[in-house]
Write an enzyme that holds these catalytic residues in place. Structure first.
Site, PDB file in Angstrom:
ATOM      1  N   SER A 236      -1.287  10.380  -9.829  1.00  0.00           N
ATOM      2  CA  SER A 236       0.160  10.467  -8.399  1.00  0.00           C
ATOM      3  C   SER A 236      -0.100  12.198  -9.658  1.00  0.00           C
ATOM      4  CB  SER A 236       1.780  10.070  -8.647  1.00  0.00           C
ATOM      5  OG  SER A 236       1.916  10.192  -7.857  1.00  0.00           O
ATOM      6  N   ASP A 354      -0.136   1.101  -1.037  1.00  0.00           N
ATOM      7  CA  ASP A 354       0.808   2.063  -1.530  1.00  0.00           C
ATOM      8  C   ASP A 354       1.413   2.844   0.073  1.00  0.00           C
ATOM      9  OD1 ASP A 354       1.532   4.244  -2.756  1.00  0.00           O
ATOM     10  OD2 ASP A 354      -0.334   4.741  -3.203  1.00  0.00           O
ATOM     11  N   HIS A 382       1.151   1.481  -5.422  1.00  0.00           N
ATOM     12  CA  HIS A 382       0.915   2.763  -6.258  1.00  0.00           C
ATOM     13  C   HIS A 382       0.762   2.908  -7.295  1.00  0.00           C
ATOM     14  CE1 HIS A 382       1.752   7.341  -5.977  1.00  0.00           C
ATOM     15  NE2 HIS A 382       2.423   7.099  -7.271  1.00  0.00           N
TER      16      HIS A 382
END
Length: 461
Positions: A236, A354, A382
Site C-alpha cells: 500500500s 481489494d 487489500h
C-alpha cells in the site's frame, strides 16, 4: 464505541487530545528487535533477523544481463510516449528490420488529439488516408541507457537482504508470516515500524508524518542495514517508499515487490476526505473506521479476520497519527515519468477483492514500468499477505529466485566438412609420395581434389 464517543466529546470540550501518541504498549521484546534513533527523539522499532546458515559469498548462478534503453517523451498536452530502444527488432513488410513501435500512454482526462488514426475508407487518396497530425512540442525528454545484471538471490548468499515496509495503520507485525518463512530459508530480513505505528515513537506534530519525513526515515534505515543486493517489498503506502529508495539507490536495489500499491500517480491529499475532520471527531469514529477497514481490507469478515487485525496490530494507531498520515501524502515527483525511469524488475501482487486499490491501477503500473510482472490472487483483498500467506510467500520466493535467461552464443559453422578435410589429408599424402601412387590412384586424387574445392566456394558465397 460509547467509551470512544465520550472520550471524543471530552476532547472537544477541553480542547485537548486524549489520543495516545506514544508507542503502543508491547510485551517483552524477543530477539531480533532493535530500536534505531533516526533523528534526535525519533526512534523506530526494527525487526532484524540474521539466521544461521551456511554462507555462500558469491551467487551460484551466472544470472543474466538486461539492456535498459528507453526514451520517455512528455508533451505539453499531457501525453506520455515511451519508446523501448533495447527491445528486439521486428521485420517490416519490405524485408528490412525496424525497431518496435513506441508504446503510447495517455494520462486520464487528456484528449486524443491526433494520437490515433482511424481506418481509411476505400477509394480515398493517400493524403486523405494520412490526416495531418498536430505536432506538439515536447515538454520533457528522458533518456535511459544502462544494463542491469539480474541473478537469483538465495538465502545462502550473505550479500542479500529483504526489506519489508508496511502502509498506513499497519506495523511490522503484519509481515509475521513472511518474516518467519524467509528467515527459515536463510534470508536476512529487515522490517521497521513507521513513525507513530507499532512500537515506534509518535511525535506530536503533524509535520513528522509527511511523505518526505517518512521517506527520510526509510532512507536512513536502508543505509544502516543495506547489503550489496537488496530486495524491497512494500504494501500500500509502503510501495511509495520502495519507489523512492529505488530512485535514490538504483545500483543497490536488485528487485522490488509492490503489493496493492496502486497506480503510478503523484500523491496528493484529498480535500474532501473523512480524515480532514478534527482529531476528536475521528476518535469518536474510530470504531466505525476500524469496521470499515475490516470490510474493505479483507475478502471475508469473520472471527478469523478480526483476530488477525488484533494479533498483527493492524489499524491500531491513534486518530492524530492517522489524520496526519493521510493529510501528509504529498509527493508531486512521484508521477508516471518518475515510475517509468525505474529499471528494477518489479513484481506486482494484487488482491482481486481489494476495495482500496482497483485492479486497473496495478495494470496501469505494469504498463509504465520497464520490467513488471502482474500477479492477481482471486482469494485475497487489500491485506493479502495476512489472508493468503502461503500464496504470497510462494510468489515472492519464485520472484526472488528468478533470473532472466541468458541467450546461447551463436554456433560458428566450420568452413570445411569432415569428409573434405579428410580428403585434403589424403591428397596431401599422395602428392608428397608420387612414386608410391599408381596411375589409377592419381586419377582418383585429381577427382577428389575437385570435389574438395566445391564446399569452399559455397562457403565463400
Amino acid at each position: 464505541m460509547l467509551t470512544s464517543f465520550i472520550e471524543g466529546l471530552l476532547c472537544c470540550l477541553s480542547s485537548k487530545s486524549t489520543n495516545v501518541v506514544g508507542p503502543v504498549e508491547t510485551s517483552e521484546l524477543a530477539d531480533g528487535y532493535e530500536f534505531v534513533e533516526v533523528k534526535p527523539g525519533r526512534v523506530l522499532r526494527v525487526r532484524h533477523i540474521i539466521p544461521d546458515r551456511p554462507v555462500v559469498e558469491e551467487p551460484t548462478g551466472t544470472g543474466g544481463t538486461v539492456s535498459c534503453k528507453r526514451k520517455i517523451t512528455v508533451y505539453r498536452n499531457g501525453q506520455l510516449f515511451i519508446e523501448n530502444l533495447g527491445a528486439e527488432q521486428k521485420s517490416s513488410q519490405n524485408g528490412e528490420t525496424e525497431p518496435n513501435n513506441p508504446v503510447e500512454v495517455e494520462k486520464e482526462g487528456t484528449a486524443e488529439t491526433g494520437a490515433r488514426e482511424e481506418a481509411p475508407a476505400a477509394g480515398t487518396t493517400d493524403q486523405q488516408q494520412q490526416p495531418r497530425k498536430r505536432r506538439w512540442k515536447p515538454k520533457r525528454t528522458v533518456m535511459i541507457d544502462c544494463e542491469r545484471k539480474i541473478s537469483a538471490c538465495k538465502g545462502t548468499h550473505a550479500d542479500v537482504a529483504l526489506f519489508f515496509i508496511h502502509g498506513v495503520g499497519g506495523s511490522l507485525d503484519i509481515w509475521g508470516n513472511q518474516l518467519d518463512f524467509f528467515s527459515k530459508l536463510g534470508y536476512e530480513v529487515i522490517t521497521p515500524d513507521l513513525a507513530g505505528h507499532g512500537a515506534s515513537s509518535a511525535p506530536k506534530i503533524a509535520a513528522a508524518y509527511t511523505f518526505y519525513a517518512l521517506a527520510e526515515d526509510m532512507r536512513l534505515i536502508f543505509k544502516r542495514y543495506a547489503r550489496k543486493r537488496n530486495i524491497l517489498i512494500g504494501h500500500s503506502y509502503g510501495v511509495s517508499f520502495c519507489t523512492f529508495l529505488a530512485h535514490e539507490y538504483p545500483d543497490q536495489i536488485h528487485k522490488m515487490v509492490m503489493i496493492n500499491g496502486g497506480g503510478p500517480t503523484a500523491l496528493e491529499p484529498s480535500l474532501c476526505s473523512i480524515f480532514n475532520l478534527p482529531t476528536c471527531v475521528l476518535h469518536c469514529l474510530s470504531p466505525l473506521l476500524a469496521w470499515s477497514f475490516l470490510k474493505a481490507g479483507f475478502a471475508r469478515q469473520g472471527a478469523k479476520e478480526k483476530q488477525l487485525l488484533k494479533d498483527n496490530n493492524a489499524f491500531n494507531v491513534s486518530s492524530f497519527v492517522l489524520r496526519a498520515m493521510m493529510s501528509g501524502q504529498y509527493w508531486p515527483e512521484g508521477d508516471e515519468v518518475y515510475h517509468a525511469e525505474i529499471t528494477v524488475p518489479v513484481l506486482l501482487v494484487h488482491g482481486m477483492h481489494d476495495k482500496f486499490v482497483p485492479i486497473e491501477e496495478d495494470q496501469r503500473m505494469a504498463e509504465i514500468l520497464l520490467m513488471a510482472f502482474l500477479k492477481v490472487l482471486e482469494d485475497g483483498s487489500h491485506m493479502i499477505m495476512m489472508e493468503c500467506p502461503q500464496a504470497v510467500n510462494t510468489l515472492l520466493h519464485e520472484f526472488i529466485l528468478w533470473e532472466p535467461a541468458t541467450p546461447a552464443p551463436p554456433k560458428k559453422d566450420s568452413k570445411a566438412r569432415p569428409e573434405t578435410a579428410k580428403a585434403r589429408t589424403e591428397n596431401t599424402k599422395s602428392l608428397s609420395e608420387p612414386s608410391n601412387a599408381r596411375p589409377a590412384t592419381a586419377r582418383e586424387t585429381s577427382s577428389n581434389s575437385g570435389t574438395a574445392e566445391k564446399p569452399d566456394s559455397k562457403t565463400k558465397k
